[in-house]
Design a protein around this motif. Structure first.
Motif, PDB file in Angstrom:
ATOM      1  N   UNK A  89       0.843  -1.198   0.000  1.00  0.00           N
ATOM      2  CA  UNK A  89       0.000   0.000   0.000  1.00  0.00           C
ATOM      3  C   UNK A  89       0.877   1.247   0.000  1.00  0.00           C
ATOM      4  N   UNK A  90       0.395   2.259  -0.706  1.00  0.00           N
ATOM      5  CA  UNK A  90       1.006   3.582  -0.669  1.00  0.00           C
ATOM      6  C   UNK A  90      -0.077   4.551  -0.228  1.00  0.00           C
ATOM      7  N   UNK A  91       0.213   5.272   0.840  1.00  0.00           N
ATOM      8  CA  UNK A  91      -0.728   6.257   1.360  1.00  0.00           C
ATOM      9  C   UNK A  91      -0.147   7.640   1.084  1.00  0.00           C
ATOM     10  N   UNK A 125      -2.826  -4.571  -7.502  1.00  0.00           N
ATOM     11  CA  UNK A 125      -2.707  -5.145  -6.161  1.00  0.00           C
ATOM     12  C   UNK A 125      -2.127  -4.153  -5.153  1.00  0.00           C
ATOM     13  N   UNK A 126      -1.476  -3.104  -5.627  1.00  0.00           N
ATOM     14  CA  UNK A 126      -0.939  -2.086  -4.718  1.00  0.00           C
ATOM     15  C   UNK A 126      -2.077  -1.133  -4.368  1.00  0.00           C
ATOM     16  N   UNK A 127      -2.468  -1.141  -3.104  1.00  0.00           N
ATOM     17  CA  UNK A 127      -3.539  -0.263  -2.654  1.00  0.00           C
ATOM     18  C   UNK A 127      -3.034   1.165  -2.621  1.00  0.00           C
ATOM     19  N   UNK A 128      -3.798   2.064  -3.247  1.00  0.00           N
ATOM     20  CA  UNK A 128      -3.455   3.477  -3.256  1.00  0.00           C
ATOM     21  C   UNK A 128      -4.487   4.213  -2.410  1.00  0.00           C
ATOM     22  N   UNK A 129      -4.063   4.681  -1.265  1.00  0.00           N
ATOM     23  CA  UNK A 129      -4.942   5.424  -0.365  1.00  0.00           C
ATOM     24  C   UNK A 129      -4.559   6.892  -0.460  1.00  0.00           C
ATOM     25  N   UNK A 130      -5.518   7.720  -0.878  1.00  0.00           N
ATOM     26  CA  UNK A 130      -5.242   9.135  -1.065  1.00  0.00           C
ATOM     27  C   UNK A 130      -6.169   9.931  -0.150  1.00  0.00           C
ATOM     28  N   UNK A 131      -5.555  10.773   0.675  1.00  0.00           N
ATOM     29  CA  UNK A 131      -6.298  11.596   1.634  1.00  0.00           C
ATOM     30  C   UNK A 131      -6.066  13.046   1.262  1.00  0.00           C
TER      31      UNK A 131
END
Length: 134
Positions: A89-91, A125-131
């Motif tokens: 994951x990349x946040x 498959x790499x979760x991309x979490x963007x805030x």
């Protein structure tokens, strides 16, 4: 023509040179993977590239509308998994105290960030979490 020329420096360290600008990036294996952790790891550069790409696209959209994104900042958090070792994951967390008042422009910028070339190039498959804190 090549974009980057790289060499192995030993001790799990590499040097990459951007041919057009001669800018240099050193990479080091992380401490948790037999390295010294004294520079960006290859997976750190991938995570960092996602944030930079998102901001570049937002900047293009803002400039097109005659706006400046001064004061925008972001932090990147990378989470690894094992077996196989890879980015899980990349946040990306954006902070902006004084965003534009134009909600339509803000929406365009957020969509542009989520569809930047790096975001679209990463494996699903790499979760991309963007805030977006704006």
């Amino acid at each position: 023509m090549s974009t980057i020329k790289s060499s192995y420096l030993g001790e799990l360290r590499t040097k990459s040179v951007h041919i057009a600008s001669q800018d240099t990036i050193i990479s080091d294996a992380p401490l948790d993977n037999n390295g010294r952790g004294e520079a960006f790891s290859p997976t750190d550069t991938v995570a960092g590239a996602l944030g930079s790409c998102m901001v570049t696209i937002m900047g293009i959209i803002a400039r097109r509308e005659g706006q400046d994104m001064e004061g925008l900042s972001w932090e990147v958090t990378k989470a690894m998994q094992s077996n196989p070792r890879k980015i899980a994951e990349i946040i990306i967390e954006f902070n902006w105290d004084q965003p534009f008042e134009d909600e339509k422009l803000i929406k365009k910028m957020k969509n542009g960030a989520k569809t930047c070339p790096v975001a679209l190039s990463l494996h699903p498959d790499i979760k991309q979490t963007v805030i977006f804190n704006f």
